[in-house]
Design an enzyme around this catalytic site. Structure first.
Site, mmCIF file in Angstrom:
data_model
loop_
_atom_site.group_PDB
_atom_site.id
_atom_site.type_symbol
_atom_site.label_atom_id
_atom_site.label_comp_id
_atom_site.label_asym_id
_atom_site.label_seq_id
_atom_site.Cartn_x
_atom_site.Cartn_y
_atom_site.Cartn_z
ATOM 1 N N HIS A 256 -31.722 29.736 100.809
ATOM 2 C CA HIS A 256 -30.328 29.274 100.911
ATOM 3 C C HIS A 256 -29.945 29.034 102.356
ATOM 4 C CE1 HIS A 256 -25.937 29.200 100.234
ATOM 5 N NE2 HIS A 256 -25.885 29.962 101.303
ATOM 6 N N GLU A 257 -30.250 29.986 103.233
ATOM 7 C CA GLU A 257 -29.865 29.847 104.641
ATOM 8 C C GLU A 257 -30.658 28.746 105.344
ATOM 9 O OE1 GLU A 257 -27.333 31.287 105.924
ATOM 10 O OE2 GLU A 257 -26.915 32.560 104.203
ATOM 11 N N HIS A 260 -29.204 25.312 104.673
ATOM 12 C CA HIS A 260 -28.095 24.926 105.553
ATOM 13 C C HIS A 260 -28.620 24.222 106.805
ATOM 14 C CE1 HIS A 260 -24.615 26.505 103.535
ATOM 15 N NE2 HIS A 260 -25.092 27.733 103.468
ATOM 16 N N GLU A 320 -21.821 25.139 100.294
ATOM 17 C CA GLU A 320 -22.529 26.343 99.864
ATOM 18 C C GLU A 320 -23.269 26.096 98.549
ATOM 19 O OE1 GLU A 320 -22.990 29.209 101.376
ATOM 20 O OE2 GLU A 320 -21.865 28.549 103.134
#
Length: 441
Positions: A256-257, A260, A320
């Site tokens: 997930h990070e 980004h 997100e």
């Protein structure tokens, strides 16, 4: 070529390691590549693993070389030339511009009062139309395609501007946490590097994955958090491991990070803010020109600024969600159990329930944990198919989400019983009686 390397791990005949900040040239020979394993430690952090990924076998090496040796930062096509302005200009220029708009509007107030009502309507309509047209054209001229997802978005700042901003922030984070960054001999580095390397090796088809130079830092902090900067710094708090129990769950968070960073969401958020600032400046000038009292104009401007901040929240939540989708895709291609991503956010939901720290989703920059679990569960069948296409081993028949649902139900019962002042065992007994009555004779 992408990288994470342990500082002591050098090149053998089957292993090529490219250290910090090094860029290859297409004219480099294999012999020269093999001679380029060296340590590049930064002053003040000599014992910190500022590292890059290792290519540990020839198959991976050839896969990387097939994409080309020259490593340049990814650029997207734009319809207009972007000004290469130092980021500090935007930092200090924003309040100065808003103040100038306020003064300019106030100066025009007396002239506005003398105008006929018809002329006022014409000027207001013209001002509104010109502003809308300028924003539309400017947005169109700075629209690009998001890598991986193909979504269209507005990007105002250049990649170099973003890197300067992020580098400054990373330097501050390193200075603040200098005494809390664990040495590279700590066992947690092996865990994080193993997962991060696996995510990267299996996603080399993404150009940004190769362009970014990844570095891992473990911070001695009890909070549950991990963050990845667009420049590749991966910061993981030790508190994360109090909740994460396996590599699959860690992969869900890191994926997930990293998503980004791969999607350059930081640049998108900054650009979105700049576009709204332009709108605010025009509106502020109009407010101070039209409203006859300084006091009322001040209150109106303050209220407008407070309200506009909430326009950013839905936009942030969408980013997100996009990172959740792409992060799940990264984990699936790396053959992790994507079902554990649902477990992670269910754990966070349980944590919020116990601590009573949940806030309404519309007031948050992130989707609620419940929303994230629903989204991930919806995507899991598709991601399972992606794992199969990548020749991953079949997932175990034991679904970790089942046990998590039982934990969540137990916690919910306990919280409800505590709030009602009841005995938890009685709650379970009552539920069992209801189940027995519901069963057919």
């Amino acid at each position: 070529m992408f990288r994470i390397i342990r500082a002591w791990h050098c090149i053998s005949s089957q292993n090529i390691c490219l250290q910090n900040g090094f860029r290859c040239n297409s004219s480099l020979t294999m012999a020269r590549l093999r001679s380029m394993c060296f340590e590049n430690r930064k002053s003040g952090f000599a014992n910190k693993p500022i590292t890059s990924f290792c290519i540990e076998n020839n198959s991976n090496l050839m896969q990387t070389l097939s994409y080309g040796i020259i490593l340049t930062q990814h650029r997207n096509f734009h319809l207009s030339h972007r000004l290469n302005i130092h980021p500090l200009v935007w930092v200090f220029g924003k309040p100065i511009t808003k103040l100038s708009a306020l003064i300019f509007g106030r100066k025009l107030r007396n002239h506005w009062k003398e105008l006929h009502h018809k002329h006022k309507m014409i000027i207001a309509a013209t001002l509104l139309g010109v502003t809308a047209l300028a924003l539309t054209l400017y947005t169109w001229a700075h629209t690009e395609t998001v890598p991986i997802t193909g979504r269209k978005r507005f990007i105002f700042i250049t990649h170099d501007q973003l890197i300067k901003i992020v580098q400054r922030e990373v330097e501050e984070v390193l200075q603040i946490n200098e005494d809390r960054i664990l040495p590279n001999t700590h066992e947690l580095y092996k865990v994080v590097i193993k997962v991060a390397e696996r995510l990267c090796v299996n996603n080399l088809d993404i150009q940004q994955m190769k362009d970014i130079q990844w570095k891992v830092f473990i911070v001695n902090d009890k909070t549950f958090n991990a963050v990845v900067y667009p420049t590749g710094e991966i910061f993981v708090n030790t508190g994360l491991f109090n909740a994460v129990i396996n590599e699959d769950q860690l992969a869900a968070i890191l994926g997930h990070e990293m998503a980004h960073a791969l999607l350059s969401h930081a640049a998108e958020q900054l650009s979105y803010g700049q576009k709204w600032d332009f709108f605010v400046i025009v509106i502020m000038a109009a407010i101070w020109m039209i409203i006859p009292s300084d006091g009322i104009a001040t209150i109106t401007s303050w209220f407008m600024n407070r309200v506009i901040k909430y326009f950013d929240l839905p936009f942030s939540r969408e980013l997100e969600k996009e990172a959740d989708k792409v992060g799940l895709q990264l984990a699936a291609k790396a053959c992790f159990d994507v079902r554990e991503a649902s477990v992670v956010w269910s754990l966070m939901q349980v944590k919020e329930t116990v601590e009573g720290t949940s806030i309404p989703e519309f007031m948050s920059t992130h989707p609620s944990n419940e929303t994230r679990v629903e989204l991930i569960d919806f995507l899991i069948p598709r991601m399972t198919e992606l794992r199969e296409k990548c020749n991953c081993p079949r997932l175990s028949a034991k679904d970790p989400r089942v046990a998590m649902r039982e934990v969540k139900q137990f916690v919910d019962d306990k919280v409800v019983a505590k709030q009602a002042g009841q005995n938890l065992s009685r709650v379970h007994l009552t539920r069992q009686k209801r189940v027995i009555k519901a069963q057919p004779a």
